[in-house]
Design an enzyme around this catalytic site. Structure first.
Site, mmCIF file in Angstrom:
data_model
loop_
_atom_site.group_PDB
_atom_site.id
_atom_site.type_symbol
_atom_site.label_atom_id
_atom_site.label_comp_id
_atom_site.label_asym_id
_atom_site.label_seq_id
_atom_site.Cartn_x
_atom_site.Cartn_y
_atom_site.Cartn_z
ATOM 1 N N ASN A 12 -11.980 -3.225 11.147
ATOM 2 C CA ASN A 12 -10.548 -2.953 11.266
ATOM 3 C C ASN A 12 -10.366 -1.456 11.524
ATOM 4 O O ASN A 12 -10.559 -0.642 10.627
ATOM 5 C CB ASN A 12 -9.842 -3.358 9.963
ATOM 6 C CG ASN A 12 -8.364 -3.009 9.977
ATOM 7 O OD1 ASN A 12 -7.806 -2.722 11.034
ATOM 8 N ND2 ASN A 12 -7.736 -3.031 8.805
ATOM 9 N N LYS A 14 -7.642 0.064 12.076
ATOM 10 C CA LYS A 14 -6.331 0.565 11.632
ATOM 11 C C LYS A 14 -5.726 1.424 12.764
ATOM 12 O O LYS A 14 -5.906 1.089 13.925
ATOM 13 C CB LYS A 14 -6.446 1.341 10.324
ATOM 14 C CG LYS A 14 -7.256 0.580 9.282
ATOM 15 C CD LYS A 14 -7.166 1.170 7.920
ATOM 16 C CE LYS A 14 -8.140 0.423 7.007
ATOM 17 N NZ LYS A 14 -7.814 0.555 5.605
ATOM 18 N N HIS A 98 -2.557 -8.041 6.110
ATOM 19 C CA HIS A 98 -3.344 -6.949 5.518
ATOM 20 C C HIS A 98 -2.494 -6.259 4.449
ATOM 21 O O HIS A 98 -1.280 -6.117 4.606
ATOM 22 C CB HIS A 98 -3.749 -5.954 6.612
ATOM 23 C CG HIS A 98 -4.758 -4.963 6.145
ATOM 24 N ND1 HIS A 98 -4.400 -3.856 5.396
ATOM 25 C CD2 HIS A 98 -6.102 -4.915 6.283
ATOM 26 C CE1 HIS A 98 -5.499 -3.175 5.110
ATOM 27 N NE2 HIS A 98 -6.545 -3.791 5.639
ATOM 28 N N GLU A 100 -1.988 -3.292 3.755
ATOM 29 C CA GLU A 100 -1.181 -2.164 4.256
ATOM 30 C C GLU A 100 0.101 -2.665 4.902
ATOM 31 O O GLU A 100 1.153 -2.034 4.802
ATOM 32 C CB GLU A 100 -2.019 -1.308 5.228
ATOM 33 C CG GLU A 100 -3.050 -0.484 4.470
ATOM 34 C CD GLU A 100 -4.290 -0.113 5.272
ATOM 35 O OE1 GLU A 100 -4.282 -0.228 6.514
ATOM 36 O OE2 GLU A 100 -5.285 0.297 4.635
ATOM 37 N N GLU A 170 -9.396 -8.901 -0.361
ATOM 38 C CA GLU A 170 -9.425 -7.443 -0.367
ATOM 39 C C GLU A 170 -8.638 -6.925 -1.565
ATOM 40 O O GLU A 170 -7.406 -6.794 -1.488
ATOM 41 C CB GLU A 170 -8.794 -6.899 0.920
ATOM 42 C CG GLU A 170 -9.489 -7.372 2.176
ATOM 43 C CD GLU A 170 -9.279 -6.386 3.316
ATOM 44 O OE1 GLU A 170 -10.270 -5.806 3.763
ATOM 45 O OE2 GLU A 170 -8.126 -6.176 3.721
ATOM 46 N N GLY A 176 -10.132 1.649 1.057
ATOM 47 C CA GLY A 176 -10.057 3.057 1.439
ATOM 48 C C GLY A 176 -10.185 4.016 0.270
ATOM 49 O O GLY A 176 -9.897 5.196 0.398
ATOM 50 N N SER A 216 -13.890 -0.846 0.830
ATOM 51 C CA SER A 216 -14.953 0.157 0.768
ATOM 52 C C SER A 216 -16.355 -0.435 0.960
ATOM 53 O O SER A 216 -17.308 -0.012 0.300
ATOM 54 C CB SER A 216 -14.857 0.946 -0.544
ATOM 55 O OG SER A 216 -13.590 1.576 -0.644
#
Ligand code: PEP
Length: 255
Positions: A12, A14, A98, A100, A170, A176, A216
């Protein structure tokens, strides 16, 4: 029952990489993976780089994903991109829900569900992301949150549709941040998701559905994660941005 799933690993990007940078990356990656036959490999660049990624991946085993979609086919939705447009650009996959998108753009469970139905309607393979926040984990609500997100996203799906899905677990607190779920935490969550799929659909559909871990993931922790029976691969953000590092993760996914 024996697992029928080959490892699956997705990058991904991003909001990183231009079209040109994506082209160079996919060209480098396709050289690196030219001898890898037993892993499903997907790269998800920003929308504007989809055509370059598709061009660079042509004839290789690298699949291309969009990072999001709108649920309508077309219409007055300024700034949005539909499943049909993604398909037309040559991508075969799409990320949905996702964390985010949920956290920064207010995506609800209902929106995630509508996006999933649109993806399935356009014959895109959906990678549906779920996961708990740190507060939810600390409050012992992880399984409750996963159940709710699965209920919302996968409402009304048939068993064959579920079998073709990719679910990415996730934990939000691990994305991250450099923090990983422990093998025990990841193993428990994945087993829980597999059990939910078995109960809601059929044992066969649950066995075919891929469940990825994300948060991560790096070349030095992928093997430990892949040793867990219900971890079928990884969704990788930061460590996928260099082709060599993503390749090292792909290599670590092989069973
Ligand atoms: C992600 O973007 O889905 C992700 C898991 O990111 P990172 O690997 O950087 O934690």
């Amino acid at each position: 029952m024996m697992a029928m799933r080959i490892p699956f690993v997705a990058a991904n990007f991003k909001m990183f990489k231009t079209a040109g940078e994506t082209f160079a990356y996919v060209q480098e990656l396709r050289e690196l993976v030219s001898r890898v036959a037993d892993v499903e490999i997907v790269v998800a660049p920003p929308f504007l780089a989809l055509p370059s990624a598709v061009d660079a991946a042509g004839g290789s085993r690298i699949g291309i994903a969009a990072q999001d979609l709108h649920w309508e086919r077309e219409g007055a939705f300024t700034g949005e991109v539909s499943a049909a447009m993604i398909k037309d650009a040559g991508a075969g996959y799409v990320l949905i829900g996702h964390s985010e998108r949920r956290r920064l753009f207010g995506e609800t469970g209902e929106v995630v569900h509508k996006k999933l139905m649109a993806a399935l309607g356009a014959d895109l393979t959906a990678i549906v992301c779920i996961g708990e926040t740190l507060d939810e984990r600390d409050g012992n609500r992880t399984t409750e949150v996963l159940d709710r997100q699965l209920d919302e996203a996968l409402a009304g799906l048939t068993a064959p549709q579920a079998a073709g899905l990719v679910v990415a677990y996730e934990p939000v607190w691990a994305i991250g941040t450099g923090r990983n779920a422990t093998p025990e935490q990841a193993g428990d969550a994945h087993a829980h998701i597999r059990g939910w799929l078995r109960e809601r659909f059929t044992p066969g559909a649950a066995e075919q559905c891929h469940i990825l871990y994300g948060g991560s993931v790096k070349p030095d922790n992928i093997r430990e994660l892949m040793a867990l029976p219900d971890v079928d691969g990884a969704l990788v953000g930061g460590a996928s941005l260099r082709a060599q590092s993503f390749f090292d993760i792909i290599t670590g996914c092989r069973r």
